[in-house]
Write a protein that holds these residues in place. Structure first.
Motif, PDB file in Angstrom:
ATOM      1  N   VAL A  73       0.939  25.395  11.273  1.00  0.00           N
ATOM      2  CA  VAL A  73       1.076  24.169  11.132  1.00  0.00           C
ATOM      3  C   VAL A  73       2.285  23.498  11.910  1.00  0.00           C
ATOM      4  N   LEU A  74       1.988  22.229  12.435  1.00  0.00           N
ATOM      5  CA  LEU A  74       2.811  21.548  13.304  1.00  0.00           C
ATOM      6  C   LEU A  74       3.383  20.318  12.518  1.00  0.00           C
ATOM      7  N   PHE A  75       4.620  20.424  11.798  1.00  0.00           N
ATOM      8  CA  PHE A  75       4.930  19.126  11.194  1.00  0.00           C
ATOM      9  C   PHE A  75       5.671  18.192  12.022  1.00  0.00           C
ATOM     10  N   ARG A  76       5.322  16.724  11.617  1.00  0.00           N
ATOM     11  CA  ARG A  76       5.673  15.828  12.405  1.00  0.00           C
ATOM     12  C   ARG A  76       7.304  15.653  12.214  1.00  0.00           C
ATOM     13  N   SER A  77       7.950  15.886  13.263  1.00  0.00           N
ATOM     14  CA  SER A  77       9.252  15.891  13.256  1.00  0.00           C
ATOM     15  C   SER A  77      10.013  15.484  14.784  1.00  0.00           C
ATOM     16  N   ASP A  78      10.998  15.024  14.557  1.00  0.00           N
ATOM     17  CA  ASP A  78      11.893  14.582  15.897  1.00  0.00           C
ATOM     18  C   ASP A  78      11.987  16.099  16.659  1.00  0.00           C
ATOM     19  N   GLN A  88       0.988  -1.191  -0.042  1.00  0.00           N
ATOM     20  CA  GLN A  88       0.070  -0.102  -0.246  1.00  0.00           C
ATOM     21  C   GLN A  88       1.070   1.169   0.047  1.00  0.00           C
ATOM     22  N   LEU A  89       0.730   1.919  -1.034  1.00  0.00           N
ATOM     23  CA  LEU A  89       1.635   3.330  -1.286  1.00  0.00           C
ATOM     24  C   LEU A  89       0.993   4.595  -1.015  1.00  0.00           C
ATOM     25  N   SER A  90       1.460   5.413  -0.122  1.00  0.00           N
ATOM     26  CA  SER A  90       0.666   6.473   0.208  1.00  0.00           C
ATOM     27  C   SER A  90       1.221   7.695  -0.569  1.00  0.00           C
ATOM     28  N   PHE A  91       0.318   8.601  -0.944  1.00  0.00           N
ATOM     29  CA  PHE A  91       0.565   9.854  -1.532  1.00  0.00           C
ATOM     30  C   PHE A  91      -0.062  10.942  -0.891  1.00  0.00           C
ATOM     31  N   GLN A  92       0.195  12.234  -0.819  1.00  0.00           N
ATOM     32  CA  GLN A  92      -0.325  13.267  -0.120  1.00  0.00           C
ATOM     33  C   GLN A  92      -1.327  14.105  -0.985  1.00  0.00           C
ATOM     34  N   ASP A  93      -1.013  13.861  -2.243  1.00  0.00           N
ATOM     35  CA  ASP A  93      -2.044  14.856  -3.341  1.00  0.00           C
ATOM     36  C   ASP A  93      -1.507  14.605  -4.667  1.00  0.00           C
ATOM     37  N   SER A  94      -2.291  15.018  -5.782  1.00  0.00           N
ATOM     38  CA  SER A  94      -2.064  14.767  -7.024  1.00  0.00           C
ATOM     39  C   SER A  94      -1.162  15.736  -7.515  1.00  0.00           C
ATOM     40  N   THR A  95      -0.895  16.969  -6.896  1.00  0.00           N
ATOM     41  CA  THR A  95       0.111  17.910  -7.416  1.00  0.00           C
ATOM     42  C   THR A  95       1.398  17.593  -6.512  1.00  0.00           C
ATOM     43  N   LYS A  96       2.685  18.213  -7.174  1.00  0.00           N
ATOM     44  CA  LYS A  96       3.752  18.105  -6.649  1.00  0.00           C
ATOM     45  C   LYS A  96       3.706  19.083  -5.371  1.00  0.00           C
ATOM     46  N   GLU A  97       3.315  20.199  -5.745  1.00  0.00           N
ATOM     47  CA  GLU A  97       3.474  21.179  -4.682  1.00  0.00           C
ATOM     48  C   GLU A  97       2.735  21.007  -3.283  1.00  0.00           C
ATOM     49  N   MET A  98       1.387  20.571  -3.459  1.00  0.00           N
ATOM     50  CA  MET A  98       0.944  19.905  -2.149  1.00  0.00           C
ATOM     51  C   MET A  98       1.325  18.937  -1.661  1.00  0.00           C
ATOM     52  N   ASN A  99       1.600  17.941  -2.261  1.00  0.00           N
ATOM     53  CA  ASN A  99       2.237  16.527  -1.907  1.00  0.00           C
ATOM     54  C   ASN A  99       3.387  17.009  -1.182  1.00  0.00           C
ATOM     55  N   ASP A 100       4.358  17.793  -1.674  1.00  0.00           N
ATOM     56  CA  ASP A 100       5.631  18.101  -1.017  1.00  0.00           C
ATOM     57  C   ASP A 100       5.505  18.954   0.286  1.00  0.00           C
ATOM     58  N   PHE A 101       4.218  19.872   0.314  1.00  0.00           N
ATOM     59  CA  PHE A 101       4.013  20.641   1.376  1.00  0.00           C
ATOM     60  C   PHE A 101       3.490  19.875   2.593  1.00  0.00           C
ATOM     61  N   LEU A 102       2.755  19.082   2.400  1.00  0.00           N
ATOM     62  CA  LEU A 102       2.075  18.349   3.699  1.00  0.00           C
ATOM     63  C   LEU A 102       3.038  17.331   3.943  1.00  0.00           C
ATOM     64  N   SER A 103       3.982  16.858   3.506  1.00  0.00           N
ATOM     65  CA  SER A 103       4.870  16.022   3.943  1.00  0.00           C
ATOM     66  C   SER A 103       6.286  16.656   4.400  1.00  0.00           C
ATOM     67  N   SER A 104       6.343  17.922   3.917  1.00  0.00           N
ATOM     68  CA  SER A 104       7.449  18.872   4.011  1.00  0.00           C
ATOM     69  C   SER A 104       8.839  18.214   3.599  1.00  0.00           C
ATOM     70  N   THR A 105       8.710  17.513   2.551  1.00  0.00           N
ATOM     71  CA  THR A 105       9.820  16.916   1.750  1.00  0.00           C
ATOM     72  C   THR A 105       9.481  17.102   0.371  1.00  0.00           C
ATOM     73  N   LYS A 106      10.535  16.592  -0.465  1.00  0.00           N
ATOM     74  CA  LYS A 106      10.484  16.807  -2.011  1.00  0.00           C
ATOM     75  C   LYS A 106      10.571  15.461  -2.495  1.00  0.00           C
ATOM     76  N   THR A 107       9.283  14.797  -2.372  1.00  0.00           N
ATOM     77  CA  THR A 107       9.296  13.352  -2.581  1.00  0.00           C
ATOM     78  C   THR A 107       8.222  13.111  -3.755  1.00  0.00           C
ATOM     79  N   PHE A 108       7.386  13.978  -4.285  1.00  0.00           N
ATOM     80  CA  PHE A 108       6.425  13.432  -5.266  1.00  0.00           C
ATOM     81  C   PHE A 108       7.011  12.666  -6.464  1.00  0.00           C
ATOM     82  N   ASP A 109       8.071  13.208  -7.253  1.00  0.00           N
ATOM     83  CA  ASP A 109       8.523  12.476  -8.222  1.00  0.00           C
ATOM     84  C   ASP A 109       9.009  11.035  -8.022  1.00  0.00           C
TER      85      ASP A 109
END
Length: 389
Positions: A372-377, A121-142
């Motif tokens: 917004v509080l991102f999940r981070s250590d 099961q693979l997770s995505f955050q959104d269909s757009t690179k901008e929102m996907n990467d914002f919500l995960s605070s990473t550059k992972t869409f591609d």
């Protein structure tokens, strides 16, 4: 109750765990704002060893568990994941890897296929690179797109999970189009559950009723148009319902989660509940935990219920709703889940939903609202343990 959190034998437990979720680690390369992991996860750095996980898997299988999920955090960060997949397959489990995809190389997926992994099961955050990467605070869409192609290449059923909320519900049609382009067989459009990081970010995530109704109409239109090409799973979030869902099919009924540190839990979010000692598999057998622990017996059956649940003719259907949600919203886990219209605190839910609409009408969140509080250590330590490192 003794030091291991066990009650005296006497309560007859006839069910067995059918679904074992192995939360192998809390480490994760993503920083999603809706993550259900505990807010203080950074305190939990002790993970079960390979041998301990194998022992847990063997015990659960002997008890009757048939499905095994490898989750986290990000399970791919465990170097022994392939060993655990191999053992799970040999034990006869249906094995499922629940992943962001980060760390899944072709060499690893080829090995997992060889070892008998059944499902990814693979997770995505959104269909757009901008929102996907914002919500995960990473550059992972591609990267996720490449992983999706790898999963198809190795002939796995393509299962995509997208957590839905205020920021991406308006993109739901584009998300379905993305899934069609990927060749997805199952698309889970999972509206946010407000626990953990999702709860602390609720003001930023809770959609309006209008958003939900529009999204549901779009999903239904796609269902009628594409038929069985993709199985679309879409469930309205609890806050907008009149009756609670049967959380985990009942507390301690079919689901058993083992946290990274070995804590045994009746549901993903159970550690949010105060006053419960959750037994640890390093100290207690799964059989004793399942049958005799206070933690797993606390909300079984209906003896614990207060009114209106105690006399409700629907209590065998919804089991009083979600205990973690009841605690989060009322401060008492034994209360009726306030999602239920029969709850004396149901008006509180309506007010929360109304506030979400008012924020939407006013535009972006006001300057007085928590960022917004991102999940981070760092956030886990700074905000919830008082430590910066």
């Amino acid at each position: 109750m003794n030091a291991a959190g066990l009650t005296e034998p006497g309560k007859v437990v006839t069910s067995s765990p059918l679904w074992l979720l192995a939360e192998l680690t809390y480490r994760c390369p993503l920083h999603c704002i809706f993550c259900y992991n505990p807010l203080n996860y950074a305190e939990n750095t002790q993970e079960l060893s390979t041998e301990q996980w194998i022992d847990v898997m063997r015990q659960a299988r002997k008890m009757g568990a048939a499905q095994l999920g490898f989750s986290g955090g990000e399970p791919l960060l465990r170097d022994d994941l392939e060993l655990l997949i191999d053992e799970g397959h040999k034990l006869g489990y249906y094995t499922n890897l629940i992943t962001s995809g980060i760390g899944l190389t072709e060499a690893r997926i080829a090995k997992m296929k060889q070892l008998g992994l059944d499902h990814i099961q693979l997770s995505f955050q959104d269909s757009t690179k901008e929102m996907n990467d914002f919500l995960s605070s990473t550059k992972t869409f591609d990267l996720k797109l490449r992983i999706a192609r790898l999963i198809k290449q190795y002939d796995y059923p393509m299962v995509l999970n997208v957590v839905m909320h205020r920021h991406n519900l308006d993109h739901i049609g584009k998300i379905i189009d993305m899934a069609i382009d990927m060749g997805v067989e199952y698309l889970e459009l999972a509206n946010t559950q407000y626990y953990g990081w999702g709860m602390v970010n609720r003001a930023h995530l809770l959609p309006t009723r209008e958003q939900l109704e529009k999204a549901e109409a779009i999903v239904n239109e796609y269902r009628s148009r594409i038929g069985n090409k993709i199985k679309l799973l879409y469930v309205v979030p609890d806050y907008f319902e009149e009756r609670p869902k049967a959380c985990m099919n009942g507390w301690g009924s079919v689901f058993l989660a083992i946290a990274a540190d070995g804590s045994a839990l009746p549901c993903h979010a159970a550690k949010t509940l105060p006053g419960i000692t959750f037994p640890n598999v390093k100290e207690t057998s799964l059989t004793d935990i399942w049958r005799h622990s206070d933690a797993f017996n606390r909300y079984r059956g209906d003896d614990w219920m207060e009114e209106p649940c105690r006399s409700c003719d629907e209590k065998k259907k919804d089991f009083g709703g979600c205990r973690c949600q009841a605690y989060a919203l009322t401060g008492n886990a034994a209360n009726t889940d306030p999602v239920c219209s029969k709850s004396s605190q149901h008006a509180d839910i309506r007010n929360i939903v109304l506030q979400a609409r008012n924020r939407n009408d006013a535009g972006a969140a006001g300057s007085t609202e928590q960022a917004v509080l991102f999940r981070s250590d760092a956030n886990s330590r700074r905000f919830f343990t008082g430590k910066d490192n």
